[in-house]
Design a protein around this motif. Sequence first.
Motif, PDB file in Angstrom:
ATOM      1  N   TRP A 246       0.828  -1.197   0.000  1.00 53.63           N
ATOM      2  CA  TRP A 246       0.000   0.000   0.000  1.00 53.63           C
ATOM      3  C   TRP A 246       0.874   1.264   0.000  1.00 53.63           C
ATOM      4  O   TRP A 246       1.912   1.301   0.662  1.00 53.63           O
ATOM      5  N   VAL A 247       0.398   2.300  -0.687  1.00 54.97           N
ATOM      6  CA  VAL A 247       0.943   3.646  -0.514  1.00 54.97           C
ATOM      7  C   VAL A 247      -0.233   4.599  -0.319  1.00 54.97           C
ATOM      8  O   VAL A 247      -1.312   4.401  -0.884  1.00 54.97           O
ATOM      9  N   PHE A 248       0.006   5.638   0.491  1.00 52.78           N
ATOM     10  CA  PHE A 248      -1.075   6.531   0.883  1.00 52.78           C
ATOM     11  C   PHE A 248      -0.726   7.981   0.584  1.00 52.78           C
ATOM     12  O   PHE A 248       0.450   8.365   0.497  1.00 52.78           O
ATOM     13  N   ALA A 249      -1.780   8.794   0.476  1.00 50.46           N
ATOM     14  CA  ALA A 249      -1.605  10.206   0.125  1.00 50.46           C
ATOM     15  C   ALA A 249      -0.889  10.996   1.209  1.00 50.46           C
ATOM     16  O   ALA A 249      -0.388  12.102   0.951  1.00 50.46           O
ATOM     17  N   ASP A 250      -0.811  10.459   2.422  1.00 47.39           N
ATOM     18  CA  ASP A 250      -0.119  11.177   3.504  1.00 47.39           C
ATOM     19  C   ASP A 250       1.379  10.895   3.519  1.00 47.39           C
ATOM     20  O   ASP A 250       2.092  11.296   4.452  1.00 47.39           O
ATOM     21  N   GLY A 251       1.877  10.174   2.493  1.00 52.37           N
ATOM     22  CA  GLY A 251       3.309   9.929   2.376  1.00 52.37           C
ATOM     23  C   GLY A 251       3.802   8.686   3.089  1.00 52.37           C
ATOM     24  O   GLY A 251       5.019   8.478   3.186  1.00 52.37           O
ATOM     25  N   THR A 252       2.905   7.829   3.535  1.00 54.08           N
ATOM     26  CA  THR A 252       3.309   6.599   4.213  1.00 54.08           C
ATOM     27  C   THR A 252       3.077   5.392   3.310  1.00 54.08           C
ATOM     28  O   THR A 252       2.421   5.490   2.267  1.00 54.08           O
ATOM     29  N   TYR A 253       3.614   4.256   3.741  1.00 57.44           N
ATOM     30  CA  TYR A 253       3.350   2.998   3.056  1.00 57.44           C
ATOM     31  C   TYR A 253       3.128   1.910   4.101  1.00 57.44           C
ATOM     32  O   TYR A 253       3.510   2.048   5.275  1.00 57.44           O
ATOM     33  N   ARG A 254       2.512   0.821   3.668  1.00 59.95           N
ATOM     34  CA  ARG A 254       2.349  -0.348   4.527  1.00 59.95           C
ATOM     35  C   ARG A 254       2.452  -1.609   3.685  1.00 59.95           C
ATOM     36  O   ARG A 254       2.126  -1.612   2.489  1.00 59.95           O
ATOM     37  N   VAL A 255       2.883  -2.666   4.335  1.00 60.18           N
ATOM     38  CA  VAL A 255       2.863  -4.001   3.749  1.00 60.18           C
ATOM     39  C   VAL A 255       2.010  -4.859   4.684  1.00 60.18           C
ATOM     40  O   VAL A 255       2.296  -4.928   5.888  1.00 60.18           O
ATOM     41  N   THR A 256       0.962  -5.457   4.147  1.00 57.72           N
ATOM     42  CA  THR A 256       0.056  -6.234   4.992  1.00 57.72           C
ATOM     43  C   THR A 256      -0.168  -7.626   4.405  1.00 57.72           C
ATOM     44  O   THR A 256       0.026  -7.852   3.208  1.00 57.72           O
ATOM     45  N   GLY A 257      -0.598  -8.509   5.268  1.00 58.10           N
ATOM     46  CA  GLY A 257      -0.895  -9.874   4.837  1.00 58.10           C
ATOM     47  C   GLY A 257      -2.357 -10.105   4.573  1.00 58.10           C
ATOM     48  O   GLY A 257      -2.779 -11.245   4.350  1.00 58.10           O
ATOM     49  N   ASP A 258      -3.151  -9.025   4.570  1.00 58.65           N
ATOM     50  CA  ASP A 258      -4.584  -9.160   4.322  1.00 58.65           C
ATOM     51  C   ASP A 258      -5.122  -7.889   3.683  1.00 58.65           C
ATOM     52  O   ASP A 258      -4.514  -6.816   3.765  1.00 58.65           O
ATOM     53  N   LEU A 259      -6.286  -8.023   3.046  1.00 57.09           N
ATOM     54  CA  LEU A 259      -6.902  -6.891   2.367  1.00 57.09           C
ATOM     55  C   LEU A 259      -7.386  -5.847   3.364  1.00 57.09           C
ATOM     56  O   LEU A 259      -7.334  -4.644   3.080  1.00 57.09           O
ATOM     57  N   SER A 260      -7.843  -6.271   4.524  1.00 56.42           N
ATOM     58  CA  SER A 260      -8.371  -5.327   5.506  1.00 56.42           C
ATOM     59  C   SER A 260      -7.282  -4.452   6.113  1.00 56.42           C
ATOM     60  O   SER A 260      -7.576  -3.429   6.738  1.00 56.42           O
ATOM     61  N   GLY A 261      -6.009  -4.851   5.953  1.00 57.40           N
ATOM     62  CA  GLY A 261      -4.902  -4.056   6.453  1.00 57.40           C
ATOM     63  C   GLY A 261      -4.611  -4.230   7.923  1.00 57.40           C
ATOM     64  O   GLY A 261      -3.827  -3.465   8.510  1.00 57.40           O
ATOM     65  N   LYS A 262      -5.171  -5.230   8.553  1.00 59.15           N
ATOM     66  CA  LYS A 262      -4.973  -5.440   9.987  1.00 59.15           C
ATOM     67  C   LYS A 262      -3.668  -6.163  10.289  1.00 59.15           C
ATOM     68  O   LYS A 262      -3.068  -5.963  11.351  1.00 59.15           O
ATOM     69  N   GLU A 263      -3.226  -7.022   9.360  1.00 60.12           N
ATOM     70  CA  GLU A 263      -2.004  -7.801   9.586  1.00 60.12           C
ATOM     71  C   GLU A 263      -0.821  -7.041   8.981  1.00 60.12           C
ATOM     72  O   GLU A 263      -0.415  -7.282   7.841  1.00 60.12           O
ATOM     73  N   VAL A 264      -0.259  -6.106   9.731  1.00 61.32           N
ATOM     74  CA  VAL A 264       0.796  -5.233   9.231  1.00 61.32           C
ATOM     75  C   VAL A 264       2.148  -5.936   9.362  1.00 61.32           C
ATOM     76  O   VAL A 264       2.555  -6.326  10.451  1.00 61.32           O
ATOM     77  N   LEU A 265       2.833  -6.083   8.242  1.00 61.29           N
ATOM     78  CA  LEU A 265       4.141  -6.739   8.214  1.00 61.29           C
ATOM     79  C   LEU A 265       5.288  -5.739   8.204  1.00 61.29           C
ATOM     80  O   LEU A 265       6.392  -6.041   8.658  1.00 61.29           O
ATOM     81  N   MET A 266       5.044  -4.543   7.671  1.00 59.46           N
ATOM     82  CA  MET A 266       6.054  -3.486   7.653  1.00 59.46           C
ATOM     83  C   MET A 266       5.356  -2.176   7.325  1.00 59.46           C
ATOM     84  O   MET A 266       4.326  -2.160   6.638  1.00 59.46           O
ATOM     85  N   LYS A 267       5.905  -1.060   7.820  1.00 57.39           N
ATOM     86  CA  LYS A 267       5.348   0.251   7.492  1.00 57.39           C
ATOM     87  C   LYS A 267       6.434   1.305   7.608  1.00 57.39           C
ATOM     88  O   LYS A 267       7.491   1.072   8.209  1.00 57.39           O
TER      89      LYS A 267
END
Length: 641
Positions: free
Chosen positions: A555-576
């Motif tokens: 994922w990348v977001f308009a606020d300048g952050t990113y996330r890597v998740t193991g699920d579509l809901s974004g609850k299982e965060v692997l890195m950010k």
Amino acid sequence: MDAAGGRRLRCPGSPRRAGAPCGRALLWGWALLGCAWCPRPPGAAAAPFLVGYALDDSGGLGREFDGIGAVSGGGATSRLLVNYPEPYRSQILDYLFMPNFGASLHILKVEIGGDGQSTDGTEPSHMHYENYENYFRGYEWWLMKEAKKRNPNIKLIGLPWTFPGWIGRGQNWPYNHPDVTAYYVVSWILGAKQYHNLDIDYIGIWNERSFSSRYIKLLRYTLDKQGLQRVRIIASDNMWEPISFFMMVDSELHKVVDIIGTIAWNLVASYYEDLPFGRDGLMTAQEPWSGYYAVEGPIWVTAHTTQFTYPGWHYLQVDGHLEHGGSYVALTDGLGNLTIIIETMTYCHSQCIRPPLLPFIVSPQKATFYLKGSFHKVKILKMWYTKLGFKSANSTFFHPLPPVKVHEGMFSLNLDVDEVYTLTTLTTGQKGTYPDPPQSKPFPSNYKDDFKIRNPPFSEAPHFADQTGVFEYFVNTSDPGDHIFTLRQVVIQRPITWASDADQAISIIGDFKWVNVTITCDVYIERLGNGGVFIAGRVKNGGIYVRSSKGLFFWVFADGTYRVTGDLSGKEVLMKGMSGVRARVWHTLTLNLKGSSASGSLNGYPLWENVTLSETSHGWAAIGTRSFEFAQFDNFHVEAS
């Protein structure tokens, strides 16, 4: 039951008995074919029994026959069909719709797309937004025209599964403002005629969901006000109850509901097989990249009725039960023609997802039929035969047998189990055939799409299967650079749902068996502040289960952050972390998955790496958005090894 409840046939049952409850006899959908294996019933080798059955029209005829049909939709079940190359696409359509060739359907029911998940995907609405109509989205218009091209007499039905969110005025319910819902549905009917010259014959209420008597009455009023008196209402697109009770106590409702009924699902399994209910169609066409398709048994079992009857015929008044298991129906055109359909399907070959089926026994038997009334002078009947070889996997489908001679109004048949017979005075039956299609092949391991097409024949890009939201071709006139033609997510409000739609928009593509992949895509976040997009690999779930989808999401977001998740809901965060991504600027994302390791790049530079996956899974590639928001995608490329 399917996951969402309500009536749906996973596989065909037996023909409706003549005594079935309903104001008119509805034989809509598949008939006579089972879906599981069981051993030959006890006594199968015993001497057959002799029983007689009278077929007589002298006392009058039974209910009118409306025809047999199937559903495209509920949802996105014809998604991959439109991408087939010729001549294979036309061949598939011929097997479904051409009279006296294959299934020869009398009725086609289509989903009125509502932008929501309706089993195996979403179908786009003609009105994403309240004040913007577009009658060229999706593929159901095309499919109805192709059906009419082959059979001008085919009947057309429209039925919503989901509705655009604006109809609910903030509520997940289409009946709070019935005038708005009626306007929306009637607009679809009017658009079908104005833009595609299609006359819709029947309209439904809300598939397998609650009905509103107030809405049904207002729908009838709105139809009549628009000059659509000929369009008939089907309700409630679910079980016989409780609509039948409401009609008995509400004379006005009884007056406006023309038919109680449903129809079998689905027309053609033209969606990724690993989505829910894979290969649940009359035939299978899920590989447009190879051209391969399979003409399945339900095509020919359906032909036993459709090629030898027509809407407007009438059933004879018969009991319909064979003495030692199985059933029969008989129909006539009232002009001397007679068609008899017999089935002897065993219990474990007749069970479907729903409704529950009480146990019964079918044994070999000798059945004698007595033709009376106007049929007494019939001397010969053409015969077509199917034998379902569940144990040997060696079946005979829709095979012509020597004609049956009728002696003084009588003939006999030795019936075995798991058989289907048609006996008819008509001589028009045909088992159509084409040369074998190309061999089956997996999805291309190296696939690119730059979406550069000025006048696309369909609104959706080939092979992308939307699971929440709608992704459409878009002309980006504000971009003078390399991103004029893009793919855009266009649903900006949660629809009135039929299933458990995700809170994020997602479209899948590729081979469910993919493990090691590199996915690259240019992305453009349109929403300032909290907008976001993703690319993903090894996506495990879709359809009605999309909300719980697992995989590897970058994922990348308009606020300048990113996330890597193991699920579509974004609850299982692997890195950010921070990425520097901004809205309304094009960025290139790259996701690498190899074995148990994952890494990601932004604009050609490594952004994160050494994410260890707990298991080496597999799944589709995907693109999507953080929420129901506008976002664009371009230059999609996936390479699997």
